[in-house]
Design a protein around this motif. Sequence first.
Motif, PDB file in Angstrom:
ATOM      1  N   ALA A  54      79.233 142.079  -6.340  1.00 47.42           N
ATOM      2  CA  ALA A  54      79.264 142.173  -7.810  1.00 47.42           C
ATOM      3  C   ALA A  54      77.875 142.257  -8.429  1.00 47.42           C
ATOM      4  O   ALA A  54      77.740 142.196  -9.648  1.00 47.42           O
ATOM      5  N   ILE A  55      76.854 142.389  -7.586  1.00 46.99           N
ATOM      6  CA  ILE A  55      75.487 142.493  -8.108  1.00 46.99           C
ATOM      7  C   ILE A  55      74.842 143.771  -7.585  1.00 46.99           C
ATOM      8  O   ILE A  55      74.873 144.034  -6.374  1.00 46.99           O
ATOM      9  N   GLU A  56      74.288 144.528  -8.510  1.00 45.05           N
ATOM     10  CA  GLU A  56      73.555 145.734  -8.129  1.00 45.05           C
ATOM     11  C   GLU A  56      72.061 145.468  -8.264  1.00 45.05           C
ATOM     12  O   GLU A  56      71.631 144.778  -9.187  1.00 45.05           O
ATOM     13  N   CYS A  74      75.005 133.657  -5.814  1.00 47.02           N
ATOM     14  CA  CYS A  74      73.808 134.209  -6.459  1.00 47.02           C
ATOM     15  C   CYS A  74      73.026 133.108  -7.169  1.00 47.02           C
ATOM     16  O   CYS A  74      71.792 133.078  -7.130  1.00 47.02           O
ATOM     17  N   VAL A  75      73.759 132.180  -7.783  1.00 46.26           N
ATOM     18  CA  VAL A  75      73.114 131.071  -8.489  1.00 46.26           C
ATOM     19  C   VAL A  75      72.371 130.185  -7.496  1.00 46.26           C
ATOM     20  O   VAL A  75      71.259 129.718  -7.760  1.00 46.26           O
ATOM     21  N   LYS A  95      66.169 137.934  -5.041  1.00 44.19           N
ATOM     22  CA  LYS A  95      67.167 138.716  -5.801  1.00 44.19           C
ATOM     23  C   LYS A  95      68.026 139.548  -4.843  1.00 44.19           C
ATOM     24  O   LYS A  95      69.256 139.623  -4.997  1.00 44.19           O
ATOM     25  N   LEU A  96      67.381 140.161  -3.863  1.00 45.51           N
ATOM     26  CA  LEU A  96      68.142 140.976  -2.902  1.00 45.51           C
ATOM     27  C   LEU A  96      69.061 140.091  -2.061  1.00 45.51           C
ATOM     28  O   LEU A  96      70.232 140.439  -1.847  1.00 45.51           O
ATOM     29  N   LEU A  97      68.552 138.943  -1.620  1.00 41.80           N
ATOM     30  CA  LEU A  97      69.384 138.031  -0.821  1.00 41.80           C
ATOM     31  C   LEU A  97      70.571 137.534  -1.640  1.00 41.80           C
ATOM     32  O   LEU A  97      71.693 137.419  -1.129  1.00 41.80           O
ATOM     33  N   ALA A  98      70.330 137.263  -2.915  1.00 43.65           N
ATOM     34  CA  ALA A  98      71.428 136.823  -3.793  1.00 43.65           C
ATOM     35  C   ALA A  98      72.508 137.905  -3.866  1.00 43.65           C
ATOM     36  O   ALA A  98      73.712 137.613  -3.782  1.00 43.65           O
ATOM     37  N   ALA A  99      72.076 139.146  -4.009  1.00 42.74           N
ATOM     38  CA  ALA A  99      73.035 140.248  -4.096  1.00 42.74           C
ATOM     39  C   ALA A  99      73.779 140.439  -2.776  1.00 42.74           C
ATOM     40  O   ALA A  99      74.999 140.638  -2.755  1.00 42.74           O
ATOM     41  N   ALA A 137      73.222 132.662 -13.562  1.00 40.91           N
ATOM     42  CA  ALA A 137      73.963 131.447 -13.914  1.00 40.91           C
ATOM     43  C   ALA A 137      75.412 131.872 -14.134  1.00 40.91           C
ATOM     44  O   ALA A 137      75.721 133.067 -14.213  1.00 40.91           O
ATOM     45  N   LEU A 138      76.315 130.889 -14.196  1.00 39.85           N
ATOM     46  CA  LEU A 138      77.713 131.188 -14.508  1.00 39.85           C
ATOM     47  C   LEU A 138      78.005 130.786 -15.943  1.00 39.85           C
ATOM     48  O   LEU A 138      77.559 129.736 -16.405  1.00 39.85           O
ATOM     49  N   ASN A 139      78.766 131.622 -16.651  1.00 40.16           N
ATOM     50  CA  ASN A 139      79.160 131.265 -18.014  1.00 40.16           C
ATOM     51  C   ASN A 139      80.405 130.367 -17.987  1.00 40.16           C
ATOM     52  O   ASN A 139      80.875 129.985 -16.916  1.00 40.16           O
ATOM     53  N   LYS A 140      80.930 130.064 -19.153  1.00 43.40           N
ATOM     54  CA  LYS A 140      82.067 129.129 -19.227  1.00 43.40           C
ATOM     55  C   LYS A 140      83.311 129.678 -18.526  1.00 43.40           C
ATOM     56  O   LYS A 140      84.183 128.917 -18.125  1.00 43.40           O
ATOM     57  N   LYS A 141      83.376 130.988 -18.378  1.00 44.38           N
ATOM     58  CA  LYS A 141      84.508 131.596 -17.666  1.00 44.38           C
ATOM     59  C   LYS A 141      84.230 131.729 -16.172  1.00 44.38           C
ATOM     60  O   LYS A 141      84.970 132.394 -15.457  1.00 44.38           O
ATOM     61  N   GLN A 142      83.141 131.112 -15.715  1.00 50.45           N
ATOM     62  CA  GLN A 142      82.753 131.141 -14.298  1.00 50.45           C
ATOM     63  C   GLN A 142      82.420 132.552 -13.816  1.00 50.45           C
ATOM     64  O   GLN A 142      82.684 132.914 -12.669  1.00 50.45           O
ATOM     65  N   ILE A 143      81.865 133.335 -14.724  1.00 44.25           N
ATOM     66  CA  ILE A 143      81.410 134.680 -14.388  1.00 44.25           C
ATOM     67  C   ILE A 143      79.878 134.698 -14.464  1.00 44.25           C
ATOM     68  O   ILE A 143      79.290 134.123 -15.389  1.00 44.25           O
ATOM     69  N   ALA A 144      79.248 135.371 -13.497  1.00 41.24           N
ATOM     70  CA  ALA A 144      77.788 135.386 -13.447  1.00 41.24           C
ATOM     71  C   ALA A 144      77.197 136.188 -14.597  1.00 41.24           C
ATOM     72  O   ALA A 144      77.767 137.194 -15.030  1.00 41.24           O
ATOM     73  N   TYR A 145      76.058 135.723 -15.082  1.00 38.69           N
ATOM     74  CA  TYR A 145      75.265 136.495 -16.029  1.00 38.69           C
ATOM     75  C   TYR A 145      73.802 136.365 -15.651  1.00 38.69           C
ATOM     76  O   TYR A 145      73.444 135.546 -14.796  1.00 38.69           O
ATOM     77  N   VAL A 146      72.966 137.183 -16.279  1.00 43.08           N
ATOM     78  CA  VAL A 146      71.547 137.226 -15.914  1.00 43.08           C
ATOM     79  C   VAL A 146      70.728 136.413 -16.909  1.00 43.08           C
ATOM     80  O   VAL A 146      70.887 136.551 -18.127  1.00 43.08           O
ATOM     81  N   LEU A 147      69.875 135.562 -16.372  1.00 44.92           N
ATOM     82  CA  LEU A 147      69.052 134.691 -17.204  1.00 44.92           C
ATOM     83  C   LEU A 147      67.787 135.413 -17.689  1.00 44.92           C
ATOM     84  O   LEU A 147      67.289 136.322 -17.006  1.00 44.92           O
TER      85      LEU A 147
END
Lengths: 91, 239
Positions: free
Chosen positions: A76-78, A35-36, A65-69, A44-54
């Motif tokens: 893991a992305i809706e 996704c990144v 966005k759709l291609l990333a999902a 982006a990925l946080n320090k635990k290597q889990i995605a979050y939204v910028l």
Amino acid sequence: MGDSRSENYISSDKPTNGRYQVRVIPDKCIGAASCVAVAMKTFALNKKQIAYVLPTADDDNDDDKLLAAQSCPTAAIEIIDTVTGEKVWPR
Amino acid sequence: MTQMSIAVYTAKLSEKEEVNNKFIWFHFELINPNLLDFAAGQYILLDIPGVEAKKQYSIASEPQMNHAIELLVDITPGGEASTYFSQLEIGDDITFRAPVGVFTVSKEKTEEALVFVATGSGITPLRSMILDQLHTQKDTRPVKLFWGMRHAHEMFWEEDFYGIDQDYDNFSFEMILSKPPEDWHLSTGYVTDLLEGYQKNFDSAGFYICGGSKMIDSVREYLKSKSVPEEHIHTEKFF
């Protein structure tokens, strides 16, 4: 990578550019980071290597966005279409 | 690195080789567009007819060969992608988006040595990166490859890497098996065991790690325990 406060964000704000709102499901994320790679201003990925939204998610277009999902190996992305209220991905 | 724009490509299968019972190697000539500029380590997002989800495949070939891409595919999962690849025949077209990914060797050369760590088909992007660094970038820094597999019968490309080891003074290669046969005389265990025995340039080397999530997490924890800076740990997780 955004400030530390934003690493808690799993949903984008209602878009002003386009119609897709994104949401990360942290329990499903394995940190593959596709996704990144596809939508760098949305995820982006946080320090635990889990995605979050910028906070800059509005700068990516709906197609990216759709291609990333669709590229996430664990779905893991809706994606929600804010105009129709329909969940676009996963179907 | 600068993100190159992602475009839709079509390509035609021109070579296909069963490497062993687990892996198939593919060579696709690009049709439209007919050239692909990518950085070693990047991947494609493959379209599979009738499937909306995109499948990621790292490019195994060097960026210098910009008229084609080569992929190594593990067909043992037996899912939609495995079936699709197994049934592809010479002359068939595929469609994909590329280039994708930020798992690339840092251009700044602040890392004084490059240590590549893979398990299984995680070797795919590392092959492209190592060949590019040695052949095209003429990199003279120490380059080390640690590659782990479970069984001896799954091994492939090891002769190629031993050959590169002979050709380049700054490259060396070690393989390790976690479930070796009785007559196996080389290393037994996991890639972290090879790292434990290495420990050269740890504070200044860049580590490029590709494979399954569990391996990547354990190597990352190991390197952090050895005080390797987080910014020198680069990973690509295969699901």
